[in-house]
Scaffold this active site. Structure first.
Site, mmCIF file in Angstrom:
data_model
loop_
_atom_site.group_PDB
_atom_site.id
_atom_site.type_symbol
_atom_site.label_atom_id
_atom_site.label_comp_id
_atom_site.label_asym_id
_atom_site.label_seq_id
_atom_site.Cartn_x
_atom_site.Cartn_y
_atom_site.Cartn_z
ATOM 1 N N HIS A 105 0.801 -1.233 0.000
ATOM 2 C CA HIS A 105 0.000 0.000 0.000
ATOM 3 C C HIS A 105 0.829 1.275 0.000
ATOM 4 C CE1 HIS A 105 1.032 -0.173 4.243
ATOM 5 N NE2 HIS A 105 0.752 1.114 4.291
HETATM 6 C C1 UD1 Z 1 -1.911 5.292 6.270
HETATM 7 C C2 UD1 Z 1 -0.563 5.652 6.884
HETATM 8 C C3 UD1 Z 1 0.429 4.529 6.657
HETATM 9 C C4 UD1 Z 1 -0.129 3.214 7.134
HETATM 10 C C5 UD1 Z 1 -1.451 2.958 6.451
HETATM 11 C C6 UD1 Z 1 -2.052 1.654 6.914
HETATM 12 C C7 UD1 Z 1 -0.037 8.065 6.794
HETATM 13 C C8 UD1 Z 1 0.843 9.068 6.173
HETATM 14 N N1 UD1 Z 1 0.005 6.840 6.254
HETATM 15 O O1 UD1 Z 1 -1.742 5.258 4.870
HETATM 16 O O2 UD1 Z 1 1.599 4.792 7.387
HETATM 17 O O3 UD1 Z 1 0.772 2.180 6.837
HETATM 18 O O4 UD1 Z 1 -2.333 4.045 6.773
HETATM 19 O O5 UD1 Z 1 -3.232 1.356 6.340
HETATM 20 O O6 UD1 Z 1 -0.731 8.365 7.728
HETATM 21 N N2 UD1 Z 1 -9.121 5.032 2.343
HETATM 22 C C9 UD1 Z 1 -10.341 4.429 2.306
HETATM 23 N N3 UD1 Z 1 -10.885 4.010 3.474
HETATM 24 C C10 UD1 Z 1 -10.264 4.168 4.677
HETATM 25 C C11 UD1 Z 1 -9.020 4.803 4.695
HETATM 26 C C12 UD1 Z 1 -8.457 5.229 3.530
HETATM 27 O O7 UD1 Z 1 -10.943 4.255 1.256
HETATM 28 O O8 UD1 Z 1 -10.829 3.745 5.704
HETATM 29 C C13 UD1 Z 1 -8.526 5.489 1.065
HETATM 30 C C14 UD1 Z 1 -8.907 6.911 0.796
HETATM 31 O O9 UD1 Z 1 -9.050 7.089 -0.570
HETATM 32 C C15 UD1 Z 1 -7.697 7.676 1.283
HETATM 33 C C16 UD1 Z 1 -6.588 6.706 0.884
HETATM 34 O O10 UD1 Z 1 -7.144 5.414 1.140
HETATM 35 O O11 UD1 Z 1 -7.585 8.943 0.711
HETATM 36 C C17 UD1 Z 1 -5.326 6.866 1.667
HETATM 37 O O12 UD1 Z 1 -5.625 6.884 3.052
HETATM 38 P P1 UD1 Z 1 -4.678 7.685 4.053
HETATM 39 O O13 UD1 Z 1 -5.196 7.590 5.430
HETATM 40 O O14 UD1 Z 1 -4.412 9.028 3.531
HETATM 41 O O15 UD1 Z 1 -3.300 6.907 3.961
HETATM 42 P P2 UD1 Z 1 -2.982 5.355 3.886
HETATM 43 O O16 UD1 Z 1 -2.475 5.032 2.554
HETATM 44 O O17 UD1 Z 1 -4.110 4.528 4.406
#
Ligand code: UD1
Length: 399
Positions: free
Chosen positions: A227
């Site tokens: 991811h």
């Molecule tokens: C975050 C953490 C990363 C961790 C990962 C575990 C940061 C910088 N990164 O990354 O260190 O390893 O979580 O999962 O904080 N999304 C959904 N549903 C959710 C959450 C996210 O659809 O419940 C999608 C959304 O489009 C969102 C994207 O995933 O914009 C990225 O989510 P985000 O929380 O920004 O970062 P992660 O890639 O999940």
């Protein structure tokens, strides 16, 4: 007088790191003695960075976490928007609750956002809360990783730094952080792993995915997670990684619980041909393709990890969990902030190119792994942390 502790969680990897602390606080409150330290009043704040059932709700259920006292609902968006949103929603909560300690875990955007707010808070002229960072000191030395920026900033804003492995002490000292702020306590994520390891045997995930063979014994399969933006947001890199896994997927099923961002990228980049999205009854059977499934809850994922022949990942925490479980791990990254998993554990750093990944897989499949738990990864880290917080509170706030 009660000591007031506020714990902040936001994203999936936070929940299992915070759960043992909350359990330790509950246990402390049950045993408060007349002459000992008083009870702890605990507030759990969920920023909402992860909001899907699979990324958040299932973890609260599996880990027995209490419903958050405060939900900030600040999920989604760019890094800047997410950080700003969490900060502006967290500030009034902090000012209303006036905790003595703010506990922050890991390295996600929620961690740094709340560290910034707490570090500048002033309770009507009184001192701000003590900021405690759990999982401090880890360094990949790669500032292109958002988590590395979050780690460095949070550590430098914190008053108490709880370190999981000895490299963390060296890193913090090198950056000029005073020795008396640093406490080597072990790993609260491993507290959770050790607590739930046996319960994972009750998971139905292997049976549902047809990963059990004769006598119910697990078949050989590989478990994959991917991811990191550096790996999945660039079509060429993601394609290269997927191609590197193709020979393995011909020899054993590769099970891939995909993070929402990775699934989106696979579709956007037109790479879905390499994946099987088979119906549950057929899942696990597909060879030559990667079996893409929904993100799993804690117990189901632990069961999949524990029984895997090999784990391939770009996660941080999974490098540690496989080390503890004695399962061979190939980390699809150029660096790791968790060097103890390579030195003492079962982890190989493969890089992100085809040859390196193939070589690391071949090495791991030949290797008979011996489990060596790193120092203090013994299931008691949260208790150590709570003891230090209470002692600190008693001397500073005279509880
Ligand atoms: C975050 C953490 C990363 C961790 C990962 C575990 C940061 C910088 N990164 O990354 O260190 O390893 O979580 O999962 O904080 N999304 C959904 N549903 C959710 C959450 C996210 O659809 O419940 C999608 C959304 O489009 C969102 C994207 O995933 O914009 C990225 O989510 P985000 O929380 O920004 O970062 P992660 O890639 O999940």
């Amino acid at each position: 007088m009660k000591i007031k502790i506020m714990t902040v969680v936001g994203a999936r990897p936070n929940f299992m790191k915070a759960a043992p602390l909350i359990a330790a606080i509950n246990e402390h409150n049950r045993r408060v003695a007349p002459k000992g330290p008083g009870p702890v009043r605990h507030t759990l704040v969920h920023t909402g960075q992860h909001y899907d059932k699979e990324m958040s709700g299932l973890f609260f259920r599996d880990l027995g976490l209490p419903r958050p006292d405060v939900s900030l609902g600040a999920g989604g968006g760019t890094h800047a928007r997410q950080t700003a949103e969490i900060m502006s929603r967290f500030e009034p909560v902090l000012m209303r609750e006036h905790p003595d300690f703010v506990l922050l875990v890991g390295d996600v955007n929620s961690t740094v956002s709340c560290a910034l707010v707490a570090s500048k808070a002033s309770y009507n002229g009184a001192c701000r809360p003590v900021i405690a960072h759990i999982e401090a000191g880890l360094r990949s030395f790669d500032r292109a990783m958002p988590e590395e920026v979050n780690r460095v900033l949070t550590d430098h804003l914190s008053d108490l730094l709880f370190v999981t492995e000895e490299s963390g002490i060296r890193n913090l000292r090198r950056e000029g952080i005073e020795a008396d702020k640093i406490h080597f306590v072990g790993n609260t994520m491993i507290d959770t792993l050790l607590k739930f390891k046996r319960r994972a045997d009750s998971s139905r995930s292997l049976s549902d995915l047809r990963l059990r063979g004769q006598g119910g014994r697990p078949r050989e399969y590989a478990l994959l997670t991917l991811h990191r933006p550096a790996n999945v947001d660039d079509r060429k890199k993601l394609k290269e990684i997927v191609e590197a896994l193709s020979p393995l997927s011909s020899t054993m099923p590769v099970i891939f619980p995909a993070h929402p961002r990775t699934r989106t990228r696979i579709e956007e980049f037109g790479l879905i041909d390499a994946f099987s999205f088979a119906s549950p009854a057929e899942r696990g059977a597909a060879r030559g393709k990667i079996n893409l499934i929904a993100p799993q809850g804690y117990i189901d994922f632990l069961s999949l990890m524990k029984n895997a022949r090999i784990v391939l990942t770009d996660s941080g925490g999974i490098q540690e969990e496989t080390t503890c479980l004695g399962v061979p791990c190939v980390t699809i990254r150029e660096n790791t902030e968790r060097p103890v998993t390579v030195r003492k554990g079962t982890n190989i750093l493969a890089g992100v190119e085809k040859e390196g990944i193939a070589k690391a897989i071949a090495t791991q499949l030949k290797r008979s792994v011996v489990r060596k738990a790193p120092d203090k990864w013994d299931g008691r880290s949260a208790k150590r942390i709570l003891r230090i917080l209470i002692d600190h509170g008693r001397s500073r706030f005279r509880f």
